[in-house]
Motif scaffolding. Structure first.
Motif, short mmCIF file in Angstrom:
data_model
loop_
_atom_site.label_atom_id
_atom_site.label_comp_id
_atom_site.label_asym_id
_atom_site.label_seq_id
_atom_site.Cartn_x
_atom_site.Cartn_y
_atom_site.Cartn_z
N ASP A 5 -22.01 -42.22 23.53
CA ASP A 5 -21.76 -42.94 22.28
C ASP A 5 -22.70 -42.50 21.16
N GLY A 6 -23.52 -41.48 21.42
CA GLY A 6 -24.45 -40.99 20.40
C GLY A 6 -25.72 -41.81 20.28
N LYS A 7 -25.93 -42.72 21.21
CA LYS A 7 -27.13 -43.57 21.24
C LYS A 7 -27.59 -43.69 22.68
N VAL A 8 -28.90 -43.85 22.84
CA VAL A 8 -29.47 -44.09 24.17
C VAL A 8 -30.00 -45.51 24.20
N SER A 9 -29.47 -46.30 25.13
CA SER A 9 -29.94 -47.68 25.29
C SER A 9 -31.17 -47.70 26.18
N LEU A 10 -31.82 -48.84 26.22
CA LEU A 10 -32.98 -49.01 27.08
C LEU A 10 -32.61 -48.73 28.53
N GLU A 11 -31.49 -49.25 28.98
CA GLU A 11 -31.09 -49.04 30.38
C GLU A 11 -30.79 -47.58 30.67
N GLU A 12 -30.13 -46.87 29.75
CA GLU A 12 -29.89 -45.44 29.94
C GLU A 12 -31.22 -44.69 30.04
N PHE A 13 -32.14 -45.02 29.15
CA PHE A 13 -33.46 -44.40 29.12
C PHE A 13 -34.17 -44.61 30.45
N ILE A 14 -34.22 -45.84 30.91
CA ILE A 14 -34.91 -46.17 32.16
C ILE A 14 -34.22 -45.54 33.36
N ASP A 15 -32.89 -45.60 33.40
CA ASP A 15 -32.15 -45.03 34.53
C ASP A 15 -32.45 -43.55 34.70
N VAL A 16 -32.38 -42.78 33.62
CA VAL A 16 -32.61 -41.34 33.71
C VAL A 16 -34.08 -41.06 34.06
N CYS A 17 -35.01 -41.78 33.45
CA CYS A 17 -36.43 -41.57 33.76
C CYS A 17 -36.74 -41.91 35.21
N ASN A 18 -36.07 -42.92 35.76
CA ASN A 18 -36.28 -43.27 37.16
C ASN A 18 -35.73 -42.21 38.10
N GLN A 19 -34.75 -41.46 37.65
CA GLN A 19 -34.15 -40.41 38.48
C GLN A 19 -34.86 -39.07 38.33
N ASP A 20 -35.58 -38.88 37.24
CA ASP A 20 -36.19 -37.59 36.94
C ASP A 20 -37.65 -37.79 36.53
N ASP A 21 -38.55 -37.68 37.50
CA ASP A 21 -39.98 -37.90 37.23
C ASP A 21 -40.54 -36.93 36.19
N GLN A 22 -40.10 -35.68 36.23
CA GLN A 22 -40.60 -34.69 35.27
C GLN A 22 -40.21 -35.07 33.84
N LEU A 23 -38.98 -35.51 33.67
CA LEU A 23 -38.52 -35.94 32.35
C LEU A 23 -39.29 -37.17 31.90
N ALA A 24 -39.50 -38.09 32.82
CA ALA A 24 -40.26 -39.30 32.49
C ALA A 24 -41.67 -38.95 32.03
N LYS A 25 -42.31 -38.01 32.74
CA LYS A 25 -43.66 -37.59 32.35
C LYS A 25 -43.66 -36.94 30.98
N LEU A 26 -42.66 -36.11 30.70
CA LEU A 26 -42.56 -35.47 29.39
C LEU A 26 -42.38 -36.51 28.29
N LEU A 27 -41.48 -37.44 28.49
CA LEU A 27 -41.17 -38.43 27.46
C LEU A 27 -42.29 -39.45 27.25
N CYS A 28 -43.09 -39.65 28.26
CA CYS A 28 -44.15 -40.66 28.16
C CYS A 28 -45.53 -40.06 27.95
N VAL A 29 -45.64 -38.74 27.87
CA VAL A 29 -46.94 -38.11 27.67
C VAL A 29 -47.57 -38.61 26.39
N GLY A 30 -48.85 -38.85 26.41
CA GLY A 30 -49.56 -39.28 25.21
C GLY A 30 -49.51 -40.77 24.98
N THR A 31 -48.72 -41.50 25.74
CA THR A 31 -48.66 -42.94 25.53
C THR A 31 -49.70 -43.67 26.36
N ILE A 32 -50.36 -42.97 27.26
CA ILE A 32 -51.38 -43.61 28.07
C ILE A 32 -52.71 -43.51 27.34
N THR A 33 -53.28 -44.66 27.06
CA THR A 33 -54.57 -44.69 26.38
C THR A 33 -55.57 -45.39 27.28
N THR A 34 -56.81 -45.04 27.13
CA THR A 34 -57.83 -45.71 27.92
C THR A 34 -58.94 -46.17 27.03
#
Length: 192
Positions: A163-192
């Motif tokens: 539909d030309g949009k990514v919902s939260l559930e689509e985002f989470i589903d794909v990231c849960n299936q693909d760890d490498q993609l999840a790491k790429l998309l979430c890089v830099g969001t971890i702060t300490t």
């Protein structure tokens, strides 16, 4: 001295604040108080400005250009959109990004990609975030065309219903299936 009170004296951490933060983060009462002391030291008026945030974040990547990416992180930390980050916003965001709940981390990352806060990510929003990630990570040798192809591939992978949009559930589903993609998309969001 008389009746004058500095802004720093107006900002206090109440018992209700501590109770709220212990319920909504993985931090103990004492850890919250310790974080608060550090926050007050850096932000005596109780407001973390974008300039100060960039200064702090830049320490984690001194040889890179995190400015544009920091704008996106800052916007996500500033959950009420009032233009500054208060202590609660700060600790809640740090708690999520450093916590152990992968779903909460992905929800937080989704908020960063959802620039216009409409609950969906379009290809332009994803492109802006990924471009700023490349900038921050020093991937200047990656061409614009390569970045655009990667963004389109990631977006098409996530847009399950086309539909030309990514919902939260689509985002989470794909990231849960693909760890490498999840790491790429979430890089830099971890702060300490």
């Amino acid at each position: 001295m008389g009746c004058t009170t500095s802004k720093a004296n107006l900002i206090t951490l109440t018992d209700d604040d501590i109770e709220y933060l212990t319920r909504n983060t993985h931090y103990s009462d004492q850890e919250i108080r310790d974080w608060y002391k550090g926050f007050q030291s850096d932000c005596p008026d109780g407001r973390l400005t974008k300039k100060k945030f960039l200064e702090i974040y830049s320490m984690f990547c001194p040889d890179r250009s995190p400015t544009e990416f920091c704008d996106h992180i800052y916007r996500t930390f500033d959950s009420d959109g009032d233009g500054y980050i208060d202590f609660k916003e700060f600790l809640l965001a740090v708690g999520v990004t450093t916590g152990t709940d992968p779903r909460e981390k992905l929800k937080w990352a989704f908020k960063m990609y959802d620039i216009n806060r409409d609950g969906l990510i379009d290809v332009e929003e994803m492109s802006k975030i990924i471009k700023s990630l490349y900038q921050m990570l020093g991937s200047e040798h990656s061409s614009y065309n390569e970045q655009a192809k990667k963004v389109q591939f990631i977006f098409d992978t996530m847009d399950n219903n086309r539909d030309g949009k990514v919902s939260l559930e689509e985002f989470i589903d794909v990231c849960n299936q693909d760890d490498q993609l999840a790491k790429l998309l979430c890089v830099g969001t971890i702060t300490t």
